[in-house]
Design an enzyme around this catalytic site. Sequence first.
Site, PDB file in Angstrom:
ATOM      1  N   LYS A 117      39.575  31.463  40.924  1.00 33.12           N
ATOM      2  CA  LYS A 117      38.580  31.302  41.989  1.00 33.12           C
ATOM      3  C   LYS A 117      38.116  29.853  42.066  1.00 33.12           C
ATOM      4  O   LYS A 117      37.895  29.317  43.155  1.00 33.12           O
ATOM      5  CB  LYS A 117      37.406  32.259  41.784  1.00 33.12           C
ATOM      6  CG  LYS A 117      37.813  33.687  42.094  1.00 33.12           C
ATOM      7  CD  LYS A 117      36.653  34.593  42.365  1.00 33.12           C
ATOM      8  CE  LYS A 117      37.139  35.944  42.890  1.00 33.12           C
ATOM      9  NZ  LYS A 117      36.487  37.067  42.292  1.00 33.12           N
ATOM     10  N   LYS A 207      47.729  40.058  43.681  1.00 36.41           N
ATOM     11  CA  LYS A 207      46.932  41.292  43.671  1.00 36.41           C
ATOM     12  C   LYS A 207      46.396  41.597  45.073  1.00 36.41           C
ATOM     13  O   LYS A 207      46.030  40.671  45.803  1.00 36.41           O
ATOM     14  CB  LYS A 207      45.757  41.080  42.711  1.00 36.41           C
ATOM     15  CG  LYS A 207      44.861  42.277  42.535  1.00 36.41           C
ATOM     16  CD  LYS A 207      43.620  41.923  41.730  1.00 36.41           C
ATOM     17  CE  LYS A 207      42.586  41.227  42.566  1.00 36.41           C
ATOM     18  NZ  LYS A 207      41.209  41.314  42.066  1.00 36.41           N
ATOM     19  N   LYS A 210      40.193  42.050  48.465  1.00 39.99           N
ATOM     20  CA  LYS A 210      39.382  42.117  49.683  1.00 39.99           C
ATOM     21  C   LYS A 210      39.019  40.720  50.164  1.00 39.99           C
ATOM     22  O   LYS A 210      38.754  40.507  51.327  1.00 39.99           O
ATOM     23  CB  LYS A 210      38.132  42.964  49.428  1.00 39.99           C
ATOM     24  CG  LYS A 210      37.442  42.690  48.112  1.00 39.99           C
ATOM     25  CD  LYS A 210      36.537  43.846  47.694  1.00 39.99           C
ATOM     26  CE  LYS A 210      36.100  43.670  46.229  1.00 39.99           C
ATOM     27  NZ  LYS A 210      35.391  44.759  45.659  1.00 39.99           N
TER      28      LYS A 210
END
Length: 341
Positions: A117, A207, A210
Amino acid sequence: MQTILTGIRCNDELTIGNYVGAILPLIEMSKKYSKEYSLALFVPDLHSFTTPVDHKLLYTNSMSNLRLFVAAGLPIGENNIEVYRQSRISAHSELCVILNNFSSYGVLTRMTEFKDKAERKDIDFVSAGLFDYPVLMAADIVLYGAKYVPVGDDQRQHLEFARDLAQRFNNKFGEIFTVPADIREQAKFASQDESIRIMSLTNPEKKMSKSVKDLNGTILLKDDPKVAAKKIMGATTDSVGVINFDKKNQPGITNLLVLLALLEGKSQEEINKEFVGQTSYGELKKRVAGAVEQILSKLQQAYEQVDVDELEKKLLHSEEKMRGIANETLLKVQKAVGLRE
Ligand code: TYM
C-alpha cells in the site's frame, strides 16, 4: 469456551473474496461449533481509514456490512454469537497503544500489506495508522483470547504477527494472552487445505480486491447478479486449452476452480475431478457464473429482509458484553506493565 473471531473492514463494498475468505468460513463455524465455542464477527471501523476513504459514507457502510453478515446467514439470535463495532469498545485503542511498545519497528516495516500500500501510486499519503495496522489487529484478537481467526491468505502475515506479539508479551509478563493457533492449525480447523486467496478476474496474478480502479476483475456482493455473471464469463484465462489445477501456470483457470468449490460447498478434489482434463473453458465459466449469480441474488434478497431493529439491539447487547471481556484483559495488561496496582 474458546473464541473464534474475525473482522471485516467497512471502508468499501465487500467482495466475493471477503465472502468466501472470511464471512462464509465464520458462518459455517457458527453452525458447526455454536455449542462449544463463542464466535464473534466485528467491524474494525478504526482500521477503515488507514487508507483514504469517504468519511461521509463510513458509518452507512459499516451498518450495511453488518446487515450483509446477517443476510449471509450469521445467526445473531444465538447467545454465544456476537457482532460489534471495534470503535465502540475503547479497550482496542488502549491496548494498541500499550502493544506498540512491544512491537518491532523493523518487523512492521516489512509487512507485505504495508509495503504494497505504501508503494501504491494512488495513495499519496502513507499514514502512521497504516504502519501500525497490525498492532491494532493483534489487540483485536488478544483482547478476547481468540484461538481461531478465520481470515483469507492476505491476512496470514498479520495473524503470525499477532501470535508472535502475544508470545513475546507472555514470555515477559506471564500467561496474560491466549496465543492464537498457528496457520496450519487454523486451516485444519476451518477444514481448508490452505488459506483462501481469490484472485482478480482480469489480473489473476493479483488478489481480488475492493480498492482497485478496474472493477471488472472484482465481484462486489452488491453487483447486479447478471453483471457479476458477465464478469466471470469475461475472466482472463490462458491459451493452454486444457483445464489444469495449476496456480503458477494457469492462475485464471485455477482461480475459477477454487471459487467454484467454495461457492458450491464442495471439496477442491471433487471439483477438480469433474473439470481437470476438460478442454472447454466456457463450460467451467458458465458453471461459476451460475453459482455467483445464484448466491448474489439470494444474498441481496436476504439483505432487504434483515430486521434492522433486531440487528441494532444485538449490536448494543454484544458491545456491552464484549466491552466487559475486553476491559478484563486490558486490566490484566495494565497490571502486568505497571500501570495499575
Ligand atoms: P479486510 O477487510 O481487508 O478483509 C476481510 C477478510 O476478507 C479476506 N479477503 C479475502 N479472502 C480471500 N480472497 C480474497 N481476494 C480476499 N480479500 C479479502 C481477508 O483475508 C479478511 O479475512 N485486517 C483485516 C481486518 C481485521 C481483522 C482483525 C481480521 C482487523 N482486525 C482481527 C481478523 C481479526 C482486513 O483488513 O481484512
